[in-house]
Design a protein around this motif. Structure first.
Motif, short mmCIF file in Angstrom:
data_model
loop_
_atom_site.label_atom_id
_atom_site.label_comp_id
_atom_site.label_asym_id
_atom_site.label_seq_id
_atom_site.Cartn_x
_atom_site.Cartn_y
_atom_site.Cartn_z
N ALA A 57 0.88 -1.17 0.00
CA ALA A 57 0.00 0.00 0.00
C ALA A 57 0.91 1.22 0.00
O ALA A 57 1.97 1.21 0.64
CB ALA A 57 -0.91 0.01 1.22
N LEU A 58 0.53 2.25 -0.70
CA LEU A 58 1.36 3.45 -0.79
C LEU A 58 0.49 4.68 -0.97
O LEU A 58 -0.75 4.58 -0.92
CB LEU A 58 2.39 3.31 -1.92
CG LEU A 58 1.92 2.87 -3.32
CD1 LEU A 58 1.20 3.99 -4.06
CD2 LEU A 58 3.10 2.38 -4.14
N VAL A 59 1.12 5.81 -1.16
CA VAL A 59 0.39 7.05 -1.43
C VAL A 59 0.66 7.47 -2.86
O VAL A 59 1.83 7.62 -3.27
CB VAL A 59 0.80 8.17 -0.46
CG1 VAL A 59 0.20 9.51 -0.88
CG2 VAL A 59 0.34 7.82 0.96
N LEU B 284 -4.58 7.52 -1.40
CA LEU B 284 -4.10 6.20 -1.02
C LEU B 284 -4.17 5.26 -2.22
O LEU B 284 -5.10 5.34 -3.03
CB LEU B 284 -4.94 5.64 0.13
CG LEU B 284 -5.01 6.52 1.38
CD1 LEU B 284 -5.85 5.83 2.45
CD2 LEU B 284 -3.63 6.84 1.92
N GLY B 285 -3.16 4.39 -2.34
CA GLY B 285 -3.15 3.51 -3.50
C GLY B 285 -2.18 2.36 -3.34
O GLY B 285 -1.89 1.91 -2.24
N GLY B 286 -1.65 1.93 -4.47
CA GLY B 286 -0.88 0.69 -4.56
C GLY B 286 -1.78 -0.39 -5.10
O GLY B 286 -2.93 -0.55 -4.64
N GLY B 287 -1.31 -1.16 -6.09
CA GLY B 287 -2.15 -2.15 -6.72
C GLY B 287 -2.83 -3.11 -5.75
O GLY B 287 -4.06 -3.25 -5.75
N PRO B 288 -2.08 -3.80 -4.88
CA PRO B 288 -2.72 -4.73 -3.95
C PRO B 288 -3.70 -4.04 -3.00
O PRO B 288 -4.77 -4.59 -2.70
CB PRO B 288 -1.54 -5.35 -3.20
CG PRO B 288 -0.41 -5.25 -4.17
CD PRO B 288 -0.60 -3.94 -4.87
N ALA C 94 -3.68 6.30 7.78
CA ALA C 94 -4.77 6.51 6.83
C ALA C 94 -5.03 5.25 6.01
O ALA C 94 -6.18 4.92 5.71
CB ALA C 94 -4.45 7.69 5.91
N ILE C 95 -3.97 4.54 5.64
CA ILE C 95 -4.11 3.28 4.90
C ILE C 95 -4.91 2.27 5.72
O ILE C 95 -5.86 1.64 5.22
CB ILE C 95 -2.73 2.73 4.52
CG1 ILE C 95 -2.12 3.56 3.39
CG2 ILE C 95 -2.81 1.26 4.13
CD1 ILE C 95 -0.64 3.30 3.15
N PRO D 284 -12.36 10.30 -10.29
CA PRO D 284 -10.93 10.48 -10.08
C PRO D 284 -10.35 9.55 -9.03
O PRO D 284 -11.02 9.20 -8.05
CB PRO D 284 -10.81 11.95 -9.66
CG PRO D 284 -12.15 12.29 -9.09
CD PRO D 284 -13.14 11.49 -9.89
N GLY D 285 -9.10 9.15 -9.25
CA GLY D 285 -8.41 8.32 -8.29
C GLY D 285 -8.89 6.88 -8.33
O GLY D 285 -9.83 6.52 -9.05
N ALA D 286 -8.21 6.04 -7.57
CA ALA D 286 -8.61 4.63 -7.47
C ALA D 286 -9.76 4.53 -6.48
O ALA D 286 -9.55 4.33 -5.29
CB ALA D 286 -7.43 3.77 -7.04
N ASP D 287 -10.99 4.70 -6.97
CA ASP D 287 -12.18 4.76 -6.12
C ASP D 287 -13.18 3.72 -6.61
O ASP D 287 -14.16 4.05 -7.28
CB ASP D 287 -12.78 6.17 -6.18
CG ASP D 287 -13.96 6.36 -5.24
OD1 ASP D 287 -14.18 5.48 -4.38
OD2 ASP D 287 -14.66 7.38 -5.38
N PRO D 288 -12.94 2.44 -6.31
CA PRO D 288 -13.80 1.38 -6.83
C PRO D 288 -15.20 1.44 -6.23
O PRO D 288 -15.41 2.02 -5.17
CB PRO D 288 -13.07 0.09 -6.42
CG PRO D 288 -12.27 0.48 -5.22
CD PRO D 288 -11.85 1.90 -5.46
N PRO D 289 -16.16 0.81 -6.89
CA PRO D 289 -17.55 0.90 -6.43
C PRO D 289 -17.84 0.03 -5.22
O PRO D 289 -17.18 -0.98 -4.97
CB PRO D 289 -18.34 0.40 -7.64
CG PRO D 289 -17.41 -0.55 -8.32
CD PRO D 289 -16.04 0.05 -8.15
#
Length: 312
Positions: free
Chosen positions: A10-12, A32-36, A64-65, A299-304
């Protein structure tokens, strides 16, 4: 109860829109992000029983993660909190919504992960990928866990999510990737990933991965859709038409949607995933494509969340 573990970093993401009309830099927007991490959030929001295996910093970003994972319903009991800082990724967004990345990962928390020990008997599936399978010493920890999950007859899913800027020796990584194939049941990747993995003297192909023992390769091609290839069949589905804001987390959403739907089909095992029919793979791919379509529309990695998806 069937559980899923998502293994990796997990990363920013520090997101900056690219401006073409003037020389001024667009404002930086941390997210907040990172593929996994994105895969775990997707699975939690969709309602799967999921936990995250990673090392996370004790800094403010790490807090925050952890908070975001818990808010999405992701289990955090296997997280390792570390004093090292959180990894950073600078994502620049082009006019078409695509993203280019630079990474700041030296001496950061996620690459210091240690073996999490025995997984609970209820864990049916484990996913791996992205930076966590590149950056040592953590990469070897995750690789060993992957091999152990295979030996324990858990479903193993891999998304290499190639970030070539952090791979110092491309052919060494390609050889290592090929060595994982006998221990992997499902490979999910983009068409760009597949092309990169096929380059050079150590390159390999989808057919070779299937010959090595992979049950299915799920390939995304942006607006052109998703293709599932098995030893016997190939199934392609279109991408829903949406206005793309950016593509951050699109592939991660596909992976989360794919694993969630395999869960709904009761196919979280090496044997069951190999018994899926072409129509069932088409159903899996259609669902994953719809999950990703929502993600790229904002915007951003914001999945449903599950309630945001159409019931038809």
């Amino acid at each position: 109860m069937r559980e899923i573990v998502v293994c990796g970093e997990a990363l920013v993401d520090v997101v900056q829109e690219k401006r073409t009309s003037d020389a001024a830099l667009a404002p930086l927007q941390p997210a907040l992000g990172g593929g996994p991490f994105n895969v775990a959030i997707t699975l939690g929001r969709l309602g799967s029983a999921v936990s995250f295996v990673s090392a996370v910093s004790t800094d403010n970003y790490g807090d925050a993660i952890v908070g975001a994972l818990r808010n999405a319903g992701v289990g955090t009991a296997m997280l390792q909190r570390r004093p090292e800082p959180t990894s950073l990724a600078l994502a620049t967004i082009a006019d078409d919504g695509s993203a280019q990345y630079s990474f700041y990962v030296e001496g950061t928390a996620d690459r210091t992960v240690t073996d999490p020990g025995s997984l609970a008997p209820t864990v049916a599936a484990a996913t791996f990928g992205t930076l966590s399978l590149v950056l040592e010493p953590g990469a070897s920890v995750y690789e060993n866990l992957m091999r152990r999950c295979h030996a324990e007859r858990r479903l193993v899913v891999l998304d290499p999510n190639i970030r070539s800027v952090v791979i110092p020796d491309a052919d060494a990584y390609r050889r290592r990737f090929r060595s994982w194939m006998p221990f992997v049941d499902v490979v999910k990747l983009s068409d760009e990933d597949a092309a990169w993995l096929g380059e050079g003297p150590a390159g390999s192909t989808v057919k070779e991965w299937l010959d090595d023992g992979v049950a299915a390769v799920v390939a995304t091609a942006g607006a052109s859709g998703i293709t599932v290839t098995t030893a016997e069949d190939e199934v392609s589905v279109p991408t829903p038409k949406v206005d793309v804001v950016d593509t951050i987390g699109a592939g991660d959403s596909v992976l989360g949607g794919l694993v969630h739907h395999l869960d709904r089909l009761g196919a979280l095992s090496p044997d069951s995933v190999r018994s899926l029919t072409p129509d069932q793979w088409r159903e899996v791919a259609v669902f994953a494509a719809h999950v990703a379509a929502v993600t790229v529309s904002r915007p951003g990695a914001d999945p449903p969340w599950a309630g945001e998806l159409r019931s038809d």
